[in-house]
Design an enzyme around this catalytic site. Structure first.
Site, PDB file in Angstrom:
ATOM      1  N   HIS A  18      40.493  39.481  43.440  1.00  0.00           N
ATOM      2  CA  HIS A  18      39.481  40.175  42.637  1.00  0.00           C
ATOM      3  C   HIS A  18      39.227  41.577  43.187  1.00  0.00           C
ATOM      4  O   HIS A  18      39.153  42.545  42.426  1.00  0.00           O
ATOM      5  CB  HIS A  18      38.143  39.422  42.672  1.00  0.00           C
ATOM      6  N   ARG A  91      48.064  37.111  36.742  1.00  0.00           N
ATOM      7  CA  ARG A  91      48.888  36.536  37.812  1.00  0.00           C
ATOM      8  C   ARG A  91      50.165  35.959  37.220  1.00  0.00           C
ATOM      9  O   ARG A  91      50.858  36.619  36.470  1.00  0.00           O
ATOM     10  CB  ARG A  91      48.096  35.467  38.567  1.00  0.00           C
ATOM     11  N   SER A 129      40.092  31.474  42.936  1.00  0.00           N
ATOM     12  CA  SER A 129      38.870  30.958  43.556  1.00  0.00           C
ATOM     13  C   SER A 129      38.995  29.452  43.786  1.00  0.00           C
ATOM     14  O   SER A 129      38.554  28.938  44.816  1.00  0.00           O
ATOM     15  CB  SER A 129      37.658  31.247  42.673  1.00  0.00           C
TER      16      SER A 129
END
Ligand code: PNS
Length: 166
Positions: A18, A91, A129
């Site tokens: 991030h 990604r 995350s």
């Protein structure tokens, strides 16, 4: 005219991936709004206020970054703020379908809104995350995956049992 982008997400917790996207948004835009989704239905490890606090600490030295919470549709929030660009990291291929769907939906909801995908840094290709939370839960070393200023927050929450705001 000042160019502003919104970097939206759950940020539960913020990762190096991030932070990389936020920093790269800063190279393209004059102002970057990091917008944390307020979604009481979703179980998270950290409350919205905690996530906003952690993001603020990680971006404390960045005058061009603002951290906010937002409720409801991102397309509406962007309209309210007069912002016409969303910046997101992309990604692996697995992100593509969902991100594509969101980008097209947001465009329908707010035709002035462009979604700009930044290809993730190769190092962060696998990072998320959820992966960070899994590693931390099993006692693994997450220090290379998260900003150093929030490492202790995560470890403390895991020590407390990692239940978050369930
Ligand atoms: O970090 P995440 O969980 O992948 O972020 C997803 C986020 C917050 C960008 C997305 O869920 C979102 O924009 N939610 C707001 C609701 C909305 O606008 N939904 C319609 C878009 S398809």
């Amino acid at each position: 005219m000042m160019k502003t982008a919104i970097c939206p997400g759950s940020f539960d917790p913020v990762t190096m991936g991030h932070l990389d996207i936020i920093n790269r948004s800063r190279r393209v835009f004059d102002h970057t709004i990091v917008a944390v989704l307020v979604n009481p239905e979703k179980h998270t490890l950290f409350s919205v206020q905690e996530r906003i606090g952690m993001l603020k600490r990680c971006t404390a030295d960045m005058d061009d970054v603002e951290v906010v919470g937002f409720e409801g549709l991102l397309a509406d929030y962007a309209r309210q703020r007069g912002v016409t660009a969303i910046v997101k990291g992309l990604r692996a291929l697995s992100d593509f379908e969902y991100e594509f769907q969101m980008a097209l939906t947001n465009k329908r909801l707010n035709p002035n809104l462009e979604t700009i995908f930044l290809t993730t840094n190769a190092e962060n290709m696998f990072l998320s995350s959820s992966i960070v939370k899994q590693i931390a839960n099993f006692g693994g070393d997450i220090s290379q995956f998260v900003p150093v200023c929030i490492l202790e927050d995560i470890l403390a929450r895991i020590r407390e049992g990692g239940k978050g705001n369930e």
